[in-house]
Design a protein around this motif. Sequence first.
Motif, PDB file in Angstrom:
ATOM      1  N   THR A  24      38.482  21.359 -55.999  1.00  0.00           N
ATOM      2  CA  THR A  24      38.876  21.139 -54.603  1.00  0.00           C
ATOM      3  C   THR A  24      38.097  22.011 -53.629  1.00  0.00           C
TER       4      THR A  24
ATOM      5  N   PRO B 154      42.286  21.997 -58.340  1.00  0.00           N
ATOM      6  CA  PRO B 154      41.915  23.360 -57.965  1.00  0.00           C
ATOM      7  C   PRO B 154      41.087  24.005 -59.087  1.00  0.00           C
TER       8      PRO B 154
ATOM      9  N   ARG C 210      39.756  14.206 -43.008  1.00  0.00           N
ATOM     10  CA  ARG C 210      40.298  15.543 -43.266  1.00  0.00           C
ATOM     11  C   ARG C 210      41.633  15.440 -44.005  1.00  0.00           C
TER      12      ARG C 210
ATOM     13  N   SER D   8      42.273  19.795 -47.201  1.00  0.00           N
ATOM     14  CA  SER D   8      41.968  21.204 -46.954  1.00  0.00           C
ATOM     15  C   SER D   8      40.911  21.278 -45.862  1.00  0.00           C
ATOM     16  N   GLU D   9      40.489  22.486 -45.554  1.00  0.00           N
ATOM     17  CA  GLU D   9      39.493  22.687 -44.502  1.00  0.00           C
ATOM     18  C   GLU D   9      38.075  22.790 -45.053  1.00  0.00           C
ATOM     19  N   ARG D  10      37.885  22.424 -46.312  1.00  0.00           N
ATOM     20  CA  ARG D  10      36.536  22.472 -46.873  1.00  0.00           C
ATOM     21  C   ARG D  10      35.634  21.476 -46.144  1.00  0.00           C
TER      22      ARG D  10
END
Length: 309
Positions: free
Chosen positions: A24, A31, A136, A141-143
């Motif tokens: 992720t 993860p 998004r 997530s903010e990746r």
Amino acid sequence: MPMTAPPARFEGEPHRVDLHMHSTASDGALPPAEVVALCRAKGVSLMALTDHDTMDGIDEAEAAAREQGIGLIPGTELSTQWSGINIHVVGLLPEGPRGDLVAGLAAQAEAREQRSWRIAERLEKIGLKDALARAREQAGSERPLGRPDFAKALVAAGLVPDIGTAFKKHLGNGKAGDIKAHWPFLATAVAWILDAGGVAVLAHPLRHGLTRRKRGLLLDDFAAAGGQAAELVSGFQNPDVTRDLARQLQERELYGSVGSDFHFPGGHLAPGSMSPVPRTATPPVWAHPRLAGIAATAAGRDRAGGPQA
């Protein structure tokens, strides 16, 4: 489950090494710690986490690898350009990000951010409202976003039936969402990896639709830039093609690597699941002097019967 040390040569055995996987931290579904746990369950004894243009998941993966008793090589998969083609280079980085690679990764993240805005603008014109926010949401997530996130957004919005169609109609080569980011040249990315004390591996060289001659030119330029290895097997492939690629690597004195390019569970590419390497004189990349220590530690842990402090 008993685990085996990585072999010192390719002998055609099932793989216990997987040096190309995603979490992720980029566009993978699990993860980093869960990727490591899955590797353990699949019998992988030496792995690399190689998220796209980032090493943000490495700390978590290293902690999990210590707990699981698996050898882990920190890595990343860098996006580059060569002769107008998007070429990926895996960096296997036993000392982590250092030197020019640190600034290089920051530049890659910025390039991905700018590309995301441009893809969103294009897809909004074909009917995907609030495209950036929808992508998004799919990323969770903010990746940095990638085209798969936009593909999932198109599916969720009902504009296409599946991800394959999203790429075929809107995101594949030459389509509206096919935005060419300002990736560094191949030689530049290789230099970043070498400056960090790593090993540069040409990712999946058989996937670009190149003729054998043009693939040879790519390998020539890669080796001339200081590249040390190429993925001899990436996922599943014809053994005759693998033998031919092995000959090309031997001619250039390049090491061979193996990787599933794992992204999500449930597909056919689980960690360690890939075609076997036919017996070949091509040396495995984990025998490279910069990586041999990690491989030896993994072997020692296996002999001791599991995790060590």
